[in-house]
Scaffold this active site. Structure first.
Site, mmCIF file in Angstrom:
data_model
loop_
_atom_site.group_PDB
_atom_site.id
_atom_site.type_symbol
_atom_site.label_atom_id
_atom_site.label_comp_id
_atom_site.label_asym_id
_atom_site.label_seq_id
_atom_site.Cartn_x
_atom_site.Cartn_y
_atom_site.Cartn_z
ATOM 1 N N TRP A 185 29.714 -23.828 15.700
ATOM 2 C CA TRP A 185 28.403 -24.055 15.980
ATOM 3 C C TRP A 185 27.585 -24.255 17.551
ATOM 4 C CZ3 TRP A 185 23.823 -26.807 16.844
ATOM 5 C CH2 TRP A 185 23.357 -26.996 15.691
ATOM 6 N N LYS A 210 19.868 -21.391 -0.369
ATOM 7 C CA LYS A 210 20.003 -21.573 0.473
ATOM 8 C C LYS A 210 20.054 -20.904 1.975
ATOM 9 C CE LYS A 210 25.983 -20.685 0.492
ATOM 10 N NZ LYS A 210 26.802 -19.558 -0.333
ATOM 11 N N THR A 249 30.514 -19.611 9.138
ATOM 12 C CA THR A 249 30.289 -19.882 10.904
ATOM 13 C C THR A 249 31.282 -20.105 11.645
ATOM 14 O OG1 THR A 249 28.328 -21.188 10.604
ATOM 15 C CG2 THR A 249 29.195 -21.949 12.714
ATOM 16 N N PHE A 266 31.078 -32.529 13.262
ATOM 17 C CA PHE A 266 29.423 -33.466 13.616
ATOM 18 C C PHE A 266 29.369 -34.562 14.890
ATOM 19 C CE2 PHE A 266 28.877 -30.714 9.587
ATOM 20 C CZ PHE A 266 27.819 -30.595 9.421
ATOM 21 N N ALA A 291 30.426 -15.508 -5.709
ATOM 22 C CA ALA A 291 32.437 -15.221 -5.974
ATOM 23 C C ALA A 291 31.947 -16.861 -7.195
ATOM 24 C CB ALA A 291 32.202 -16.175 -4.466
ATOM 25 N N ARG A 322 31.316 -10.767 4.017
ATOM 26 C CA ARG A 322 30.311 -9.859 3.223
ATOM 27 C C ARG A 322 28.632 -9.922 4.182
ATOM 28 N NH1 ARG A 322 29.830 -14.296 -1.463
ATOM 29 N NH2 ARG A 322 30.392 -15.310 0.417
ATOM 30 N N LYS A 373 32.389 -22.361 6.114
ATOM 31 C CA LYS A 373 32.389 -21.382 6.421
ATOM 32 C C LYS A 373 32.499 -20.194 6.696
ATOM 33 C CE LYS A 373 33.629 -20.255 1.776
ATOM 34 N NZ LYS A 373 32.881 -19.872 1.693
ATOM 35 N N PHE A 421 32.562 -19.404 -1.746
ATOM 36 C CA PHE A 421 32.734 -21.118 -2.369
ATOM 37 C C PHE A 421 33.708 -21.500 -2.199
ATOM 38 C CE2 PHE A 421 29.695 -19.147 -4.981
ATOM 39 C CZ PHE A 421 28.790 -20.184 -4.148
#
Length: 556
Positions: free
Chosen positions: A409, A104, A72, A381, A272, A93, A70, A300
């Site tokens: 990405w 994470k 990215t 992907f 969140a 954020r 998200k 999230f």
């Protein structure tokens, strides 16, 4: 190349050049070296008459271990808009040290869609989190000192709700007993720590509109209750002035840049699944004033971050989004369809068919509950097949929502150009029917039930007796008209993290209800929500290092 290697290979522009590109005069800039700065809040008051740009929210499907990308996508979309000639800024954020050193990782994007300096943003940055922790712990110290010095307010030590905090995953601190060692060392009581991003101070800072608003919000924070069950606030302890002094610089938004030189306002970072999960209102307003398109994200999945962004942040700050981007991956949807993480590389339309309802429920919520235009961004992907992509496109088309492939990405802004064009198209549609999922005038229980039924797809709620008593008390104290902030697992629409996809026929159990009076919302706890995470068996910290030249490795 790893994310940190890509970031370290970049040649960042001087932050004054980024400021000029964003239209920020140097008189508003407070430099933190050559590639970071804070912005004086007079920037907003001096530009009050300037028209706001378009606000675009990036959200996602219910998260899985397969990842969605998200942040990215948010950064890549901003770079894509810049590449097609739009004046754009991104608002994000700040990462917490807990996930950085835990499992994470950081939150500065990935691949060729990152904000830099990646190491600084993921570590100490400009000291905002330190200031928030210091203000939190000053209030805790003043509270316990008041009790020690005679307890003139009659605070019941068994009903203290304010915890100390540290920005680290440290399960050892969840439950502690302090004040031991005899009379001169305090009053013994049970206590505990939250991680800094779970502190109400973080939520307060991110919703405050000015120094005076910040101080007023700090004064309203409830720290506990008296023996006769009256709330005790930070204002009662005369703590708000000193707390605000600690936070005066932290309140100022931070300016950095993406790998492609797009201005980025990175500021604040509430969780969140505990708080409202959005960057600061002030950073968002800076992006809106300085750009034609302000791209932001919420934490999230859309059932948590987007719901709180729309029902709490937008309502509180008077913001109206022009478009919403819902990020998904084929891999994550197949996990929602029941596949293990090791089985995601092979084409599996059947699993995708079982998992895609998760995406469709999020899309339907944005379109039909909030009445906002949206686009689905598929973070592609190499293992995704054309048949799988076509399947998702057809399912979304039935809801009247387009699907755009994103390769940010691997390609940065170039991979986000198609998404950027669709976002521009959505923003140019004249729409004025943005609405909330509930009205403030409803009762606390009605607001909770509206979210569960409209957003989660559940049948209703089951309120435990203790929570019923808390709701009655909060209503009697005058907090019934506040928005609600649901503290729920991020892994499911329901309160059961094992229920993947788009479950139905469930009820959500309401265990605990409390007020964040400074932030201005009611926190509703469902399930087991951790406000102090722990480190995994093999934490990321074991692989982070720095050489004699100060070059950091192992961050991701």
């Amino acid at each position: 190349m790893t994310d940190i290697e890509i970031a370290q290979a970049a040649k960042p522009k001087n932050i004054m050049e980024i400021a000029r590109e964003a239209g920020v005069d140097e008189k508003y800039i407070e430099l933190y070296g050559n590639i970071k700065a804070k912005l004086d809040l007079s920037l907003l008051s001096d530009n009050a008459d300037k028209k706001d740009g378009k606000l675009v929210l990036v959200t996602a499907i219910t998260p899985t271990p397969a990842g969605e990308g998200k942040t990215t996508t948010t950064i890549g979309l901003a770079d894509g808009l810049k590449r097609i000639g739009k004046k754009v800024a991104v608002a994000l954020r700040e990462p917490s040290l807990g996930p950085v050193f835990g499992v994470k990782g950081g939150a500065a994007g990935g691949g060729y869609a990152q904000v830099i300096p990646m190491e600084d943003i993921n570590l100490h940055f400009t000291g905002d989190f330190h200031a928030i922790g210091a203000a939190n712990n000053l209030l805790a110290a003043m509270l316990d000192n008041h009790i020690y010095q005679g307890n003139a307010l009659g605070i019941d030590p068994r009903r203290i709700t304010w915890k100390r905090c540290v920005d680290m995953n440290d399960r050892q601190l969840r439950f502690v007993t302090d004040g031991l060692g005899g009379r001169v060392n305090g009053v013994p009581r049970e206590d505990g720590y939250d991680i800094t991003v779970a502190s109400e101070i973080m939520a307060v800072l991110c919703l405050a509109s000015s120094i005076s608003d910040l101080k007023a919000r700090l004064a309203r924070i409830i720290v506990g209750y008296t023996y006769d069950e009256r709330p005790v606030t930070a204002g009662d302890l005369h703590a708000e002035g000193a707390m605000c002094a600690l936070l005066k610089d932290a309140l100022k938004p931070n300016l950095v840049q993406t790998l492609e030189g797009t201005p980025a306002f990175v500021h604040g970072g509430p969780f969140a699944n505990i708080a409202h999960g959005c960057n600061s209102v002030l950073a968002t307003r800076c992006a809106l004033k300085m750009a034609d398109y302000a791209i932001t994200e919420a934490g999230f999945g859309a059932d948590l971050g987007a719901e709180k962004f729309l029902d709490i942040k937008c309502r509180t700050a008077g913001l109206t989004p022009s478009a919403v981007v819902i990020v998904a991956t084929v891999r994550a949807l197949k996990m929602h369809g029941g596949l293990a993480k090791t089985e995601l590389s092979a084409e599996n339309i059947e699993a995708l068919e079982r998992g895609v309802p998760n995406l469709l429920r999020h899309v339907s919520n944005i379109k039909n509950v909030y009445k906002l235009p949206s686009v689905v961004a598929i973070n592609r992907f190499p293992t995704d097949t054309d048949a799988e992509i076509s399947f998702i496109i057809e399912k979304c088309k039935a809801l009247g929502v387009n699907v755009v492939l994103s390769t940010v990405w691997a390609e940065g802004g170039k991979g986000g150009e198609a998404l950027a064009r669709e976002v521009v198209r959505l923003c140019e549609e004249e729409r004025g029917d943005f609405t909330f999922s509930y009205e403030l005038g409803a009762t606390i229980e009605e607001k909770i039930e509206a979210i569960v039924k409209k957003i989660y797809g559940g049948d209703g709620i089951s309120v435990l007796p203790a929570a019923k008593k808390q709701i009655a008390q909060l209503t009697a104290l005058g907090y019934g008209d506040l928005p609600v902030c649901m503290a729920k697992t991020q892994y499911s629409f329901s309160d059961d993290p094992t229920k993947l996809g788009a479950p139905d026929g469930f009820t959500v159990t309401i265990k605990n209800v409390k007020v964040s009076a400074g932030a201005g919302f009611i926190v509703v706890l469902t399930g087991d929500i951790m406000t102090m995470p722990g480190l995994p068996k093999s934490p990321a910290a074991e692989r982070i290092d720095v050489d004699e030249n100060g070059k950091i490795t192992g961050l991701f």
